[in-house]
Motif scaffolding. Structure first.
Motif, PDB file in Angstrom:
ATOM      1  N   LEU A   1       9.741  -5.866   7.622  1.00 47.68           N
ATOM      2  CA  LEU A   1       8.580  -6.561   7.079  1.00 47.68           C
ATOM      3  C   LEU A   1       7.905  -5.704   6.013  1.00 47.68           C
ATOM      4  O   LEU A   1       7.708  -4.495   6.208  1.00 47.68           O
ATOM      5  N   ILE A   2       7.534  -6.331   4.892  1.00 46.00           N
ATOM      6  CA  ILE A   2       6.802  -5.663   3.814  1.00 46.00           C
ATOM      7  C   ILE A   2       5.430  -6.318   3.692  1.00 46.00           C
ATOM      8  O   ILE A   2       5.316  -7.546   3.623  1.00 46.00           O
ATOM      9  N   CYS A   3       4.377  -5.503   3.687  1.00 49.62           N
ATOM     10  CA  CYS A   3       3.020  -6.005   3.506  1.00 49.62           C
ATOM     11  C   CYS A   3       2.231  -4.979   2.701  1.00 49.62           C
ATOM     12  O   CYS A   3       2.722  -3.879   2.430  1.00 49.62           O
ATOM     13  N   ASP A   4       0.993  -5.313   2.344  1.00 50.66           N
ATOM     14  CA  ASP A   4       0.153  -4.320   1.689  1.00 50.66           C
ATOM     15  C   ASP A   4      -0.892  -3.792   2.672  1.00 50.66           C
ATOM     16  O   ASP A   4      -0.995  -4.256   3.819  1.00 50.66           O
ATOM     17  N   GLU A   5      -1.656  -2.818   2.240  1.00 53.26           N
ATOM     18  CA  GLU A   5      -2.614  -2.142   3.126  1.00 53.26           C
ATOM     19  C   GLU A   5      -3.670  -3.091   3.664  1.00 53.26           C
ATOM     20  O   GLU A   5      -4.072  -2.989   4.829  1.00 53.26           O
ATOM     21  N   HIS A   6      -4.101  -4.013   2.834  1.00 56.13           N
ATOM     22  CA  HIS A   6      -5.139  -4.965   3.253  1.00 56.13           C
ATOM     23  C   HIS A   6      -4.617  -5.871   4.370  1.00 56.13           C
ATOM     24  O   HIS A   6      -5.312  -6.098   5.375  1.00 56.13           O
ATOM     25  N   ILE A   7      -3.401  -6.382   4.207  1.00 52.61           N
ATOM     26  CA  ILE A   7      -2.832  -7.267   5.223  1.00 52.61           C
ATOM     27  C   ILE A   7      -2.580  -6.505   6.517  1.00 52.61           C
ATOM     28  O   ILE A   7      -2.840  -7.023   7.621  1.00 52.61           O
ATOM     29  N   TYR A   8      -2.107  -5.272   6.410  1.00 51.95           N
ATOM     30  CA  TYR A   8      -1.871  -4.493   7.634  1.00 51.95           C
ATOM     31  C   TYR A   8      -3.182  -4.261   8.388  1.00 51.95           C
ATOM     32  O   TYR A   8      -3.222  -4.338   9.627  1.00 51.95           O
ATOM     33  N   GLU A   9      -4.248  -4.028   7.668  1.00 56.82           N
ATOM     34  CA  GLU A   9      -5.560  -3.815   8.302  1.00 56.82           C
ATOM     35  C   GLU A   9      -5.984  -5.029   9.121  1.00 56.82           C
ATOM     36  O   GLU A   9      -6.534  -4.892  10.220  1.00 56.82           O
ATOM     37  N   HIS A  10      -5.711  -6.219   8.604  1.00 56.13           N
ATOM     38  CA  HIS A  10      -6.144  -7.446   9.285  1.00 56.13           C
ATOM     39  C   HIS A  10      -5.174  -7.897  10.385  1.00 56.13           C
ATOM     40  O   HIS A  10      -5.608  -8.496  11.383  1.00 56.13           O
ATOM     41  N   TYR A  11      -3.880  -7.621  10.222  1.00 59.10           N
ATOM     42  CA  TYR A  11      -2.880  -8.206  11.121  1.00 59.10           C
ATOM     43  C   TYR A  11      -1.945  -7.155  11.718  1.00 59.10           C
ATOM     44  O   TYR A  11      -0.781  -7.422  11.993  1.00 59.10           O
ATOM     45  N   SER A  12      -2.473  -5.954  11.952  1.00 57.65           N
ATOM     46  CA  SER A  12      -1.624  -4.852  12.441  1.00 57.65           C
ATOM     47  C   SER A  12      -0.973  -5.160  13.787  1.00 57.65           C
ATOM     48  O   SER A  12       0.188  -4.788  14.028  1.00 57.65           O
ATOM     49  N   GLU A  13      -1.670  -5.856  14.662  1.00 58.16           N
ATOM     50  CA  GLU A  13      -1.105  -6.154  15.981  1.00 58.16           C
ATOM     51  C   GLU A  13       0.154  -6.999  15.855  1.00 58.16           C
ATOM     52  O   GLU A  13       1.143  -6.782  16.564  1.00 58.16           O
ATOM     53  N   PHE A  14       0.139  -7.952  14.929  1.00 53.10           N
ATOM     54  CA  PHE A  14       1.322  -8.784  14.679  1.00 53.10           C
ATOM     55  C   PHE A  14       2.408  -7.986  13.964  1.00 53.10           C
ATOM     56  O   PHE A  14       3.586  -8.015  14.341  1.00 53.10           O
ATOM     57  N   ILE A  15       2.037  -7.232  12.949  1.00 56.16           N
ATOM     58  CA  ILE A  15       3.001  -6.502  12.123  1.00 56.16           C
ATOM     59  C   ILE A  15       3.697  -5.404  12.908  1.00 56.16           C
ATOM     60  O   ILE A  15       4.877  -5.098  12.668  1.00 56.16           O
ATOM     61  N   ASP A  16       2.996  -4.823  13.889  1.00 57.25           N
ATOM     62  CA  ASP A  16       3.578  -3.737  14.682  1.00 57.25           C
ATOM     63  C   ASP A  16       4.800  -4.168  15.494  1.00 57.25           C
ATOM     64  O   ASP A  16       5.540  -3.323  16.004  1.00 57.25           O
ATOM     65  N   GLN A  17       5.023  -5.480  15.608  1.00 56.36           N
ATOM     66  CA  GLN A  17       6.218  -5.973  16.301  1.00 56.36           C
ATOM     67  C   GLN A  17       7.492  -5.717  15.492  1.00 56.36           C
ATOM     68  O   GLN A  17       8.601  -5.803  16.024  1.00 56.36           O
ATOM     69  N   PHE A  18       7.323  -5.429  14.190  1.00 54.79           N
ATOM     70  CA  PHE A  18       8.453  -5.314  13.279  1.00 54.79           C
ATOM     71  C   PHE A  18       8.634  -3.866  12.813  1.00 54.79           C
ATOM     72  O   PHE A  18       7.750  -3.033  12.959  1.00 54.79           O
ATOM     73  N   ASP A  19       9.782  -3.613  12.245  1.00 56.85           N
ATOM     74  CA  ASP A  19       9.992  -2.386  11.485  1.00 56.85           C
ATOM     75  C   ASP A  19       9.389  -2.672  10.108  1.00 56.85           C
ATOM     76  O   ASP A  19       9.913  -3.509   9.367  1.00 56.85           O
ATOM     77  N   TYR A  20       8.301  -2.026   9.763  1.00 58.49           N
ATOM     78  CA  TYR A  20       7.540  -2.468   8.596  1.00 58.49           C
ATOM     79  C   TYR A  20       7.364  -1.365   7.557  1.00 58.49           C
ATOM     80  O   TYR A  20       7.480  -0.159   7.824  1.00 58.49           O
ATOM     81  N   ILE A  21       7.058  -1.812   6.338  1.00 59.16           N
ATOM     82  CA  ILE A  21       6.752  -0.938   5.208  1.00 59.16           C
ATOM     83  C   ILE A  21       5.444  -1.426   4.596  1.00 59.16           C
ATOM     84  O   ILE A  21       5.299  -2.624   4.313  1.00 59.16           O
ATOM     85  N   VAL A  22       4.496  -0.521   4.414  1.00 56.93           N
ATOM     86  CA  VAL A  22       3.190  -0.869   3.844  1.00 56.93           C
ATOM     87  C   VAL A  22       3.110  -0.329   2.418  1.00 56.93           C
ATOM     88  O   VAL A  22       3.321   0.858   2.180  1.00 56.93           O
ATOM     89  N   MET A  23       2.809  -1.207   1.469  1.00 55.21           N
ATOM     90  CA  MET A  23       2.641  -0.804   0.072  1.00 55.21           C
ATOM     91  C   MET A  23       1.164  -0.842  -0.301  1.00 55.21           C
ATOM     92  O   MET A  23       0.328  -1.351   0.444  1.00 55.21           O
ATOM     93  N   GLY A  24       0.832  -0.314  -1.463  1.00 57.86           N
ATOM     94  CA  GLY A  24      -0.548  -0.314  -1.926  1.00 57.86           C
ATOM     95  C   GLY A  24      -1.007  -1.692  -2.369  1.00 57.86           C
ATOM     96  O   GLY A  24      -0.198  -2.594  -2.621  1.00 57.86           O
TER      97      GLY A  24
END
Length: 347
Positions: free
Chosen positions: A33-56
């Motif tokens: 999963l690829i997301c940005d910092e803002h999205i990770y801040e709001h939806y980290s609980e969901f995103i943590d289910q995946f192998d993820y990469i956070v961009m600026g």
């Protein structure tokens, strides 16, 4: 929930589907999963289910440097040509995810969870993925559609008001070029839509996506009819890249200027020009700008849609009907000078 299938692109758009059900659409492949910092801040609980990469965050990250960093992380995490990319975010993440998926290992499949109104109705639909080259917006890119897009209205609740208005700018554009009934719907339901009435927003997104997918189906590589989706964008991109306006705000200004040219060159009535500007301002969108004609014209000289000494420019005949007019670049530049020297706004 309503779904649209784009047959020529083997791509599905699910409007009203919950982002929490995305695993129902994922293939049996290793997913990143690829997301940005803002999205990770709001939806980290969901995103943590995946192998993820956070961009600026921000348009400044839509470049080669970001591509290289993401590809490096994919390689470090063991991604291969049988992996699947899942983007989650707005137009920036949509473009970056689609572009990386198109070039990594000569191309892998990808899907998208669209979190902004702008990306739900525009950026994530149609398969155009691009990155910026210096100040030139989307100068480097590919045509490659996602396997699916999920447009969940609940995700719009976290949007800042300016970002929401930016999305409305693209929806209004769809109405102006293709669907007068959508224009009337926007005009009648403005207050409820600005308050994000769930049922109305789902209906609105579906209608806007339906318009764009119909155009894309008929012209997947932007050789003809699809060019009409650029209404307001040619000058709008120049303004966006030389001001602090968002994409939708800059396109709104571009539509105002394009309507003035439409009145001069394409028979658009003064009444329709007024209606266009009234709707834009009713949705909290600007129609004026502070960018010089010289700056705009420098950008036009490098526009990716330019064909030698001419450029296909989108004008309105009336609300709901757009036409493609081929203008000599020098004539367009002269008209831009005139528009900037004698600004005409209705409010």
């Amino acid at each position: 929930m309503k779904s649209i299938y784009i047959e020529k692109q083997n791509s599905s758009i699910h409007v009203g589907e919950s982002y929490l059900k995305v695993k129902n659409y994922l293939p049996e492949k290793k997913c990143f999963l690829i997301c940005d910092e803002h999205i990770y801040e709001h939806y980290s609980e969901f995103i943590d289910q995946f192998d993820y990469i956070v961009m600026g965050c921000g348009e400044g990250n839509k470049n080669w440097n970001t591509m290289e960093k993401i590809i490096e992380q994919l390689l470090d995490k063991g991604a291969d040509r049988n992996s699947f990319l899942l983007g989650m975010g707005g137009g920036l993440v949509s473009d970056v995810t689609g572009f990386v998926a198109s070039i990594f290992m000569r191309g892998i499949e990808f899907g998208f969870i669209s979190t902004s109104l702008l990306s739900q109705v525009d950026a994530s639909v149609g398969g155009k993925n691009g990155i910026n080259f210096g100040k030139l917006k989307n100068m480097v890119g590919v045509f490659n559609p996602p396997k699916f897009v999920i447009c969940d209205p609940i995700l719009l609740k976290t949007l800042p008001k300016r970002e929401l208005s930016s999305g409305f700018g693209e929806i209004i554009k769809h109405a102006f070029i293709k669907d007068e009934s959508l224009y009337l719907f926007l005009k009648e339901k403005r207050e409820a839509l600005l308050n994000l009435d769930s049922d109305l927003m789902e209906d609105l997104v579906f209608r806007a996506v339906s318009i764009k997918t119909e155009v894309v189906e008929g012209d997947p590589f932007e050789k003809g009819e699809r060019k009409k989706l650029n209404f307001g964008h040619t000058i709008g991109h120049a303004i966006e890249n030389n001001s602090d306006l968002t994409h939708g705000e800059a396109v709104s200004v571009g539509m105002n200027l394009a309507c003035q040219l439409s009145q001069e060159l394409n028979g658009l009535s003064a009444d329709d020009v007024q209606k266009v500007n009234d709707l834009l301002t009713d949705f909290k969108l600007p129609i004026d700008h502070q960018v010089s004609a010289e700056t705009i014209n420098q950008y036009l000289s490098k526009d990716k849609k330019k064909n030698r000494s001419t450029l296909d420019f989108i004008l309105l005949k009336k609300i709901g009907e757009a036409t493609i007019v081929t203008l000599p670049i020098e004539e367009l530049k002269a008209r831009v000078i005139g528009l900037c020297a004698n600004p005409k706004s209705t409010r």
